[in-house]
Structures are given as structure tokens and as C-alpha cells.
Design a protein around this motif. Structure first.
Motif, PDB file in Angstrom:
ATOM      1  N   VAL A   1       0.809  -1.183  -0.017  1.00 24.44           N
ATOM      2  CA  VAL A   1       0.054   0.080  -0.013  1.00 24.44           C
ATOM      3  C   VAL A   1       0.790   1.182   0.136  1.00 24.44           C
ATOM      4  CG1 VAL A   1      -1.697   1.310   1.340  1.00 24.44           C
ATOM      5  CG2 VAL A   1      -2.019  -1.046   1.075  1.00 24.44           C
ATOM      6  N   HIS A   2       0.208   2.081  -0.839  1.00 22.00           N
ATOM      7  CA  HIS A   2       1.169   3.681  -0.932  1.00 22.00           C
ATOM      8  C   HIS A   2       0.821   4.312   0.406  1.00 22.00           C
ATOM      9  CE1 HIS A   2       1.371   7.599  -3.200  1.00 22.00           C
ATOM     10  NE2 HIS A   2       2.547   7.322  -2.648  1.00 22.00           N
ATOM     11  N   PRO A   3       1.849   4.610   1.353  1.00 21.22           N
ATOM     12  CA  PRO A   3       1.652   5.503   2.308  1.00 21.22           C
ATOM     13  C   PRO A   3       1.277   6.787   1.841  1.00 21.22           C
ATOM     14  CG  PRO A   3       3.705   4.427   2.598  1.00 21.22           C
ATOM     15  CD  PRO A   3       3.162   4.003   1.190  1.00 21.22           C
ATOM     16  N   GLY A   4       0.291   7.540   2.598  1.00 20.82           N
ATOM     17  CA  GLY A   4      -0.029   9.107   2.153  1.00 20.82           C
ATOM     18  C   GLY A   4      -1.182   8.936   0.958  1.00 20.82           C
ATOM     19  N   GLY A   5      -1.115   7.781   0.272  1.00 19.94           N
ATOM     20  CA  GLY A   5      -2.001   8.059  -1.119  1.00 19.94           C
ATOM     21  C   GLY A   5      -3.502   8.095  -1.037  1.00 19.94           C
ATOM     22  N   GLU A   6      -4.158   8.136   0.233  1.00 21.87           N
ATOM     23  CA  GLU A   6      -5.585   8.385   0.352  1.00 21.87           C
ATOM     24  C   GLU A   6      -5.651   9.769   0.706  1.00 21.87           C
ATOM     25  OE1 GLU A   6      -8.149   5.491   2.381  1.00 21.87           O
ATOM     26  OE2 GLU A   6      -6.298   4.707   3.389  1.00 21.87           O
ATOM     27  N   ALA A   7      -4.778  10.793   0.422  1.00 19.43           N
ATOM     28  CA  ALA A   7      -4.836  12.108   0.561  1.00 19.43           C
ATOM     29  C   ALA A   7      -5.587  12.615  -0.848  1.00 19.43           C
ATOM     30  CB  ALA A   7      -3.492  13.011   0.571  1.00 19.43           C
TER      31      ALA A   7
ATOM     32  N   GLY B   1      -0.014  14.387  -1.842  1.00 16.98           N
ATOM     33  CA  GLY B   1       0.595  13.103  -1.896  1.00 16.98           C
ATOM     34  C   GLY B   1      -0.239  12.053  -2.363  1.00 16.98           C
ATOM     35  N   GLY B   2      -1.445  12.366  -2.824  1.00 16.22           N
ATOM     36  CA  GLY B   2      -2.578  11.048  -3.288  1.00 16.22           C
ATOM     37  C   GLY B   2      -3.272  11.553  -4.463  1.00 16.22           C
ATOM     38  N   MET B   3      -4.573  11.720  -4.405  1.00 13.99           N
ATOM     39  CA  MET B   3      -5.293  11.804  -5.587  1.00 13.99           C
ATOM     40  C   MET B   3      -5.760  13.297  -5.691  1.00 13.99           C
ATOM     41  SD  MET B   3      -7.311  10.004  -7.812  1.00 13.99           S
ATOM     42  CE  MET B   3      -8.597  10.874  -9.068  1.00 13.99           C
ATOM     43  N   CYS B   4      -5.791  13.657  -6.884  1.00 13.51           N
ATOM     44  CA  CYS B   4      -6.154  15.240  -6.831  1.00 13.51           C
ATOM     45  C   CYS B   4      -7.262  15.303  -8.101  1.00 13.51           C
ATOM     46  CB  CYS B   4      -4.977  15.980  -7.252  1.00 13.51           C
ATOM     47  SG  CYS B   4      -5.100  17.699  -7.859  1.00 13.51           S
ATOM     48  N   PHE B   5      -8.097  16.033  -7.806  1.00 14.42           N
ATOM     49  CA  PHE B   5      -9.269  16.536  -8.916  1.00 14.42           C
ATOM     50  C   PHE B   5      -9.264  17.861  -9.158  1.00 14.42           C
ATOM     51  CE2 PHE B   5     -11.047  13.061  -6.162  1.00 14.42           C
ATOM     52  CZ  PHE B   5     -11.500  12.248  -7.502  1.00 14.42           C
ATOM     53  N   ALA B   6      -9.066  18.223 -10.417  1.00 14.15           N
ATOM     54  CA  ALA B   6      -9.433  19.481 -10.805  1.00 14.15           C
ATOM     55  C   ALA B   6     -10.672  19.596 -11.857  1.00 14.15           C
ATOM     56  CB  ALA B   6      -8.125  20.309 -11.549  1.00 14.15           C
TER      57      ALA B   6
END
Ligand code: FAD
Length: 390
Positions: A81-87, A209-214
Motif C-alpha cells: 500500500v502507498h503510504p499517504g495515497g489516500e490524501a 501526496g495522493g489523488m487530485c481532482f481539478a
């Protein structure tokens, strides 16, 4: 070709033939083989590393994580699991950060690199279970639930159970239904920014650090920070297929200019993602099967994953459902030894309503993300103030 079972006449016979070595096909093979049932996966690719997998997947508790537990792979999954990936970050098109959530480490949607997940599944299988360079071109019923399968090199084999885990353009699906995927009206143009902290610090700061929506005006960027420090970005547009047909996306500079034009009214900081794009642009037309697709039981054959219920990725459920289908089908087959029809009926009774509900959710999410005021509505969805299906 050597079969893993006794040949019938001169034609090799495989008790269970799984067409497609994606997430669903591999997890099904793992569950069956771990449960003592022989199964063979046929994939058109030349080997496990033939194609980079790309992209992060968040694995949901009730579906993907439960499936990995069934397969005995949950502990191995957690280690990747990617640490920080749930940001999560949400921007509007003017460059206003409208929402930010840190990864507190106790969320229920851990992120894993798709390539790591596939590698984990591949490593869980004995080498003889995998047949690479095996593109299926057709299958026909022989009666009593048996099928004859033809490969592109002309090889033919028979099977007692044919499973179509061969994705969006499944060649097994026509045995069950004439349904075909249709274009959703949204396309992605995918690109990467490598070594982001060093080479693209502004983009790295925008995405976090994780997912980003624009999002805004029927367009957007959906981006992830990857485990290798790169940024994987989908620029997304509501656009007719003719727009894609008219452009040569292998010409990177023309594609960049085209996208900068499409996002001309967006904040410079977000358009900057396009300025810095490298490694080329890959167009992806987003297709979906009709929500609520079912079929009448046909002896000896079924579908799972995208082959059964291709949907737009906007609910982030496709890979999770693919894993859940595979675990459910494997469990049903192990629970009904010698009676695959009972197993397939039990599996499809779970598959159909779950896929219908999720496909409707994906379609509603597409309308939300590419409709009016999407950034605000997405944030309301995260905070529970808005239900896209409500
Ligand atoms: C851009 C994008 C982003 C996505 N993001 C997410 C996300 O964030 N979260 C999520 O849950 N889902 C996401 N999805 C959906 C997810 O990728 C799929 O739902 C999932 O990969 C389906 O797995 P599968 O095993 O059914 O099919 P696939 O992964 O498509 O595997 C099919 C396999 O079959 C093989 N094959 C195909 N045809 C043949 C043939 N004729 N003969 C032999 N082999 C064949 C292929 O080589 C492949 O290995 C996304 C999809 C896209 C397009």
C-alpha cells in the motif's frame, strides 16, 4: 501446446479456461488453485512485463479488500500500500483549492500501484497456470457445457468451463449477450510527469501526496501521485469521438497545444500540468456496457470484471468489482464441486445486482464530474451532503 489435463482425442482439454490475465482472471485462478481446483489463464500478451500497468487503484473494503482476503493475499497487499495515497485534493478551474483531506493512515481505501497488485497476483500462481501469447479469437459450444476455443495461432483446445475475464472487448461475451460497449462521451488524454519533486515541483505541490481532482466546465484533470514519485495525470474532456479521430496524439507538441487550447480558460497553475507533460500523451476513450446488463444462463460459460460490466471509472469501482467477481466465482465453484451450473447460477445471482447498482453510480458520477459546479458537488459527495444517485 501441452494441457494440464488428459487430452480428449488429439485436442488438448482444460477443465477451467480463464480468458484474460488481468486482475479478475488472475485472482480467480489464484482462488481456484489454492482451493485445489486446476485452472489455466490464457492472455494475449507476450509475458507479464509486456505492458506497463500505470495508475493507482484504491482498494475498497467490501469488494477489493474482501476479495484479496478470500485469495489469501491481503497481508501481501497491505505491504504494497502507498503510504499517504489516500490524501485528496479538489480544485476548481479558477485554481481555488476547494477541499483537502490528509491521509491519516486509518482510511478504508488504501491505494496500491496497479502494477504492484498485478505482480502480487502473478507471483501467487504456479507458472504452468499462465499461458502467454495466447490470443483467443473465438469459442463455440460443443454441447453439455463444453466449449472449443481457438487461438490466433490456429491452436484449438476444449474446456469444461469457459470464463471470459478478457476485459472491455471480450471475445467470450458474444456467447452470452450481443451487448457491446458504447462511448460515454468522455475521453482521457493521459500523461506523466516523472521525478516530480525535483523536476516538476510546482505540479507536485498542486497535486499533493495522493489523488487530485481539478474540475469545471465539462473538463478536468484527475491525477495521482505514484509510488515512484511521478505524477500520473488524466486530462478529461466531454468530447465527441470525431474530435479524437481528427487528431494524431503521437505528435506530442501538437497534442499539448490542442489541450492548452481546450483548457484556455483555466488557471495557469492547472494549465501548467500540460506545459510540463512528458513521455507523450495517450488518448483513452471511455466506454461502458449498458448498466444492468444480464444474460440467460448458458451452460459452461460466464463473464467477470469488465467483460461482464464495463463502466466508466468515475466511481473508482471497476478494478474492485473485478476482484470481487473473481473471489465470488471462485468461492462458488469450490462450494459446488462437480456442479459448475449451480456455481455459475449462484455467482450470477450476486454479480448482476451488484454490477447494476455500481454501473448506475458510475454513470451518475460521470454526470456530476462533467456537469454543473462539479468541484462543489464532489466535495459535497465526500462530506455526505450530496448523493449523485439521489
Ligand atoms: C483510465 C482508467 C482508469 C481507471 N481507474 C480505476 C480506478 O481508479 N479504480 C478502479 O477500481 N478501477 C479503475 N478502472 C477500471 C479498471 O481498470 C478495470 O475495471 C479493471 O482493470 C478490470 O479488470 P479485468 O480483469 O476485468 O480486465 P482487464 O484488466 O482489462 O484485463 C483483461 C485481460 O484480458 C486480456 N485479453 C483481452 N482480450 C483477450 C483475448 N482475446 N485473448 C486473450 N487475452 C485477452 C488482456 O490482455 C488483459 O490482460 C480504470 C479504467 C480506466 C480505463
Amino acid at each position: 501446446m501441452t494441457s494440464t489435463s488428459t487430452p480428449t482425442g488429439s485436442t488438448p482439454h482444460f477443465p477451467v479456461a480463464i480468458i484474460g490475465g488481468g486482475l479478475s482472471g488472475l485472482l480467480l485462478a489464484r482462488v481456484l488453485i489454492a482451493g485445489g481446483t486446476d485452472a489455466t489463464v490464457f492472455d494475449l500478451e507476450s509475458g507479464p512485463g509486456a505492458r506497463t500497468q500505470g495508475g493507482m487503484l484504491d482498494i475498497h473494503e467490501e469488494t477489493g479488500q474482501a476479495a484479496l482476503r478470500t485469495a489469501g493475499l491481503y497481508v501481501a497487499f497491505r505491504a504494497k500500500v502507498h503510504p499517504g495515497g489516500e490524501a485528496v485534493r479538489v480544485w476548481d478551474e479558477k485554481g481555488t483549492l476547494v477541499h483537502e483531506e490528509p491521509d491519516t493512515g486509518d482510511g478504508d481505501r488504501p491505494e496500491i500501484d496497479r502494477g504492484d497488485l498485478r505482480a502480487l497476483l502473478l507471483a501467487s500462481l504456479p507458472p504452468h497456470a499462465l499461458r502467454w501469447n495466447s490470443k483467443v479469437t473465438g469459442a463455440r459450444p460443443l454441447g453439455a457445457g463444453r466449449h472449443e476455443v481457438t487461438l490466433a495461432d490456429g491452436t484449438v483446445f476444449t474446456t469444461g468451463l469457459l470464463v471470459g475475464a478478457d476485459g472491455a472487448w471480450s471475445c467470450v461475451r458474444p456467447l452470452l449477450t450481443p451487448a457491446r460497449p458504447a462511448y460515454t462521451g468522455v475521453s482521457f488524454i493521459e500523461f506523466d510527469l516523472m521525478d516530480a519533486d525535483t523536476r516538476h515541483p510546482e505540479a507536485a505541490a498542486t497535486i499533493g501526496g495522493g489523488m487530485c481532482f481539478a474540475l469545471g466546465g465539462g473538463k478536468g484533470f484527475l491525477a495521482h501521485r505514484e509510488t515512484d514519485g511521478s505524477l500520473h495525470i488524466y486530462s478529461a474532456l466531454r468530447t465527441p469521438e470525431a474530435w479524437l479521430d481528427a487528431h494524431d496524439f503521437s505528435d506530442s507538441e501538437r497534442t499539448r497545444a490542442l489541450l492548452l487550447d481546450a483548457f484556455a480558460d483555466w488557471a495557469p497553475q492547472l494549465r501548467g500540468l500540460l506545459d510540463e507533460a512528458e513521455h507523450g500523451f495517450i488518448p483513452r476513450r471511455i466506454h461502458a456496457l449498458p448498466a444492468g446488463l444480464t444474460w440467460d444462463r448458458v451452460p459452461g460459460v460466464t463473464l467477470l470484471g469488465d467483460a461482464a460490466h464495463l463502466m466508466s471509472p468515475f466511481a473508482g469501482e471497476g478494478a474492485n468489482l473485478a476482484l470481487a467477481d473473481a473471489a465470488d466465482l471462485g468461492t462458488a465453484l469450490l462450494a459446488h464441486p462437480g456442479d459448475s451450473e449451480a456455481a455459475l447460477a449462484a455467482y450470477e445471482a450476486v454479480l448482476f445486482p451488484r454490477a447494476a447498482e455500481t454501473a448506475a453510480m458510475s454513470a451518475a458520477s460521470l454526470d456530476m464530474l462533467f456537469g454543473e459546479d462539479p468541484a462543489r458537488r464532489l466535495v459535497d459527495m465526500f462530506t455526505g451532503a450530496y448523493d449523485p444517485q439521489g
